[in-house]
Write a protein that holds these residues in place. Structure first.
Motif, PDB file in Angstrom:
ATOM      1  N   LEU A  18     -18.051  61.292  26.839  1.00 42.78           N
ATOM      2  CA  LEU A  18     -17.471  62.561  27.281  1.00 42.78           C
ATOM      3  C   LEU A  18     -16.111  62.827  26.626  1.00 42.78           C
ATOM      4  O   LEU A  18     -15.798  63.964  26.262  1.00 42.78           O
ATOM      5  CB  LEU A  18     -17.317  62.567  28.801  1.00 42.78           C
ATOM      6  CG  LEU A  18     -18.460  63.169  29.618  1.00 42.78           C
ATOM      7  CD1 LEU A  18     -18.139  63.111  31.105  1.00 42.78           C
ATOM      8  CD2 LEU A  18     -18.725  64.615  29.207  1.00 42.78           C
ATOM      9  N   ILE A  19     -15.333  61.771  26.464  1.00 46.43           N
ATOM     10  CA  ILE A  19     -14.027  61.923  25.828  1.00 46.43           C
ATOM     11  C   ILE A  19     -14.185  62.359  24.376  1.00 46.43           C
ATOM     12  O   ILE A  19     -13.461  63.230  23.885  1.00 46.43           O
ATOM     13  CB  ILE A  19     -13.223  60.605  25.927  1.00 46.43           C
ATOM     14  CG1 ILE A  19     -12.732  60.403  27.365  1.00 46.43           C
ATOM     15  CG2 ILE A  19     -12.044  60.608  24.960  1.00 46.43           C
ATOM     16  CD1 ILE A  19     -12.036  59.089  27.586  1.00 46.43           C
ATOM     17  N   ALA A  22     -15.044  65.939  24.348  1.00 43.68           N
ATOM     18  CA  ALA A  22     -13.846  66.730  24.636  1.00 43.68           C
ATOM     19  C   ALA A  22     -12.952  66.836  23.403  1.00 43.68           C
ATOM     20  O   ALA A  22     -12.377  67.895  23.119  1.00 43.68           O
ATOM     21  CB  ALA A  22     -13.079  66.111  25.804  1.00 43.68           C
ATOM     22  N   ARG A 203     -15.673  61.349  35.595  1.00 41.72           N
ATOM     23  CA  ARG A 203     -15.676  61.435  34.128  1.00 41.72           C
ATOM     24  C   ARG A 203     -15.335  62.839  33.648  1.00 41.72           C
ATOM     25  O   ARG A 203     -14.597  63.007  32.671  1.00 41.72           O
ATOM     26  CB  ARG A 203     -17.041  60.998  33.597  1.00 41.72           C
ATOM     27  CG  ARG A 203     -17.361  59.531  33.875  1.00 41.72           C
ATOM     28  CD  ARG A 203     -18.832  59.252  33.701  1.00 41.72           C
ATOM     29  NE  ARG A 203     -19.171  57.876  34.064  1.00 41.72           N
ATOM     30  CZ  ARG A 203     -20.365  57.491  34.459  1.00 41.72           C
ATOM     31  NH1 ARG A 203     -21.360  58.368  34.549  1.00 41.72           N
ATOM     32  NH2 ARG A 203     -20.595  56.226  34.762  1.00 41.72           N
ATOM     33  N   ALA A 207     -12.313  63.993  31.203  1.00 43.52           N
ATOM     34  CA  ALA A 207     -12.621  64.737  29.976  1.00 43.52           C
ATOM     35  C   ALA A 207     -11.851  66.057  29.926  1.00 43.52           C
ATOM     36  O   ALA A 207     -11.397  66.487  28.862  1.00 43.52           O
ATOM     37  CB  ALA A 207     -14.126  64.992  29.879  1.00 43.52           C
ATOM     38  N   TYR A 211      -9.358  67.244  26.980  1.00 47.16           N
ATOM     39  CA  TYR A 211      -9.531  68.508  26.265  1.00 47.16           C
ATOM     40  C   TYR A 211      -8.256  69.353  26.330  1.00 47.16           C
ATOM     41  O   TYR A 211      -7.805  69.903  25.314  1.00 47.16           O
ATOM     42  CB  TYR A 211     -10.706  69.298  26.854  1.00 47.16           C
ATOM     43  CG  TYR A 211     -10.850  70.682  26.271  1.00 47.16           C
ATOM     44  CD1 TYR A 211     -11.355  70.860  24.985  1.00 47.16           C
ATOM     45  CD2 TYR A 211     -10.458  71.801  26.991  1.00 47.16           C
ATOM     46  CE1 TYR A 211     -11.457  72.131  24.432  1.00 47.16           C
ATOM     47  CE2 TYR A 211     -10.568  73.079  26.449  1.00 47.16           C
ATOM     48  CZ  TYR A 211     -11.066  73.235  25.177  1.00 47.16           C
ATOM     49  OH  TYR A 211     -11.160  74.490  24.626  1.00 47.16           O
TER      50      TYR A 211
END
Length: 324
Positions: A18-19, A22, A203, A207, A211
């Protein structure tokens, strides 16, 4: 056991995935103008929900029972909030190599609490004191709500980074208050908070912080000042730091006479830093500052510690009767 099994069962870490998403979104479509302001408000709400869930998951009875082993928890807290910050200060000369912004991010990384989920998971895998790891890691995160901003105020003030006393009010409203509400409502929402589905909320919140921070960095042109070799330097430094802290915490635990199970908990809880808690704290503490560069060292250290500790936990688990 088939040698192909590890490949079949391996899955990428959902949080890291997810990071990365982002980061890509921030590069391709950074938040600007009214959308950035609206997204910033949504991020604050997500952070509040994150800490509400933390509060709803923590059992007060379990924490009080575990606190009887105060030597274990005191050792881990000392490693997290005394030894780590001292190391961060000792790394001051590195700002000549990686620049002031990344050094401040490195220093901030040393001030955040320990991880919870991965520390407990690795302690369990290595057949250590799981109950002790749960209480110590949870205590570290609870204490960090106060200690981390306090340490930031004491150690990170500079001409480039101005941090006002209002940070404690922001922490109280955005982090501590939701946590307390989670504790008060735990009787009714505890089961929901512990549901695996709520991990997606954790999560997603992190994220969103990534972002927002990296979008701001792109808009302000921060990333043009960070070169690939500086990132590589942070990766190598993180590897050295994790190995050193695992070794040092193990030596200290043996000198203090802890059992094997307690030593494992001390090593995994005392050598790690929490991305899940650190990123929301950075967003609250630094506000509109250049958060992107400040959180990069923590993001790199987090990924390195996961890889190193996973390998060691698996090996120690196979050698249960040997001293790590």
């Amino acid at each position: 056991m088939s040698p192909q099994r590890p490949l079949k069962t391996w899955r990428p870490d959902p949080l890291i995935t997810l990071i990365l998403i982002a980061l890509i979104l921030a590069i391709l479509a950074p938040a600007r103008g009214d959308f950035a302001q609206g997204f910033s408000l949504a991020t604050k709400l997500a952070i509040g929900l994150l800490f509400f869930l933390y509060g709803a998951r923590l059992s007060p009875q379990e924490a009080l029972q575990g606190l009887k082993h105060w030597q274990l928890h005191g050792t881990i807290l000392a490693l997290t909030f005394i030894l780590f910050p001292l190391i961060g200060l000792a790394l001051y000369p590195l700002q000549a190599v990686i620049g002031r912004e990344l050094y401040l991010g490195l220093l901030f990384m040393t001030l955040v609490p320990s991880t919870v989920q991965s520390s407990v998971a690795f302690t369990s895998l290595a057949k250590g004191n799981v109950a002790g790891a749960i209480v110590s890691a949870s205590t570290s995160n609870l204490a960090g709500v106060v200690l981390t901003p306090l340490l930031v105020m004491l150690l990170m003030r500079s001409d480039q980074l101005v941090i006002s006393g209002s940070v404690f009010g922001n922490i109280a409203i955005q982090l501590l208050l939701p946590f307390i509400l989670g504790q008060l409502l735990r009787r009714w929402v505890g089961e929901i908070a512990r549901n695996k589905l709520t991990k997606h909320i954790d999560r997603l919140s992190i994220a969103m912080v990534v972002y927002a921070a990296f979008s701001d960095g792109i808009v302000q042109g921060i990333w043009r000042r960070i070169s690939p070799w500086q990132i590589l330097f942070l990766v190598v430094l993180s590897l050295l730091l994790v190995e050193f802290l695992l070794w040092l915490s193990g030596v200290l635990a043996r000198k203090l006479g802890f059992s094997y199970g307690d030593r494992v908990a001390i090593q995994f809880c005392g050598s790690k830093k929490s991305l899940a808690t650190g990123l929301p704290m950075a967003a609250v503490i630094f506000g509109g500052a250049q958060v992107g560069a400040l959180i990069l060292p923590l993001m790199i250290f987090h990924q390195v510690q996961l890889m190193v500790c996973a390998a060691k936990a698996a090996r120690w688990g196979r050698q249960t009767h040997e001293t790590p």
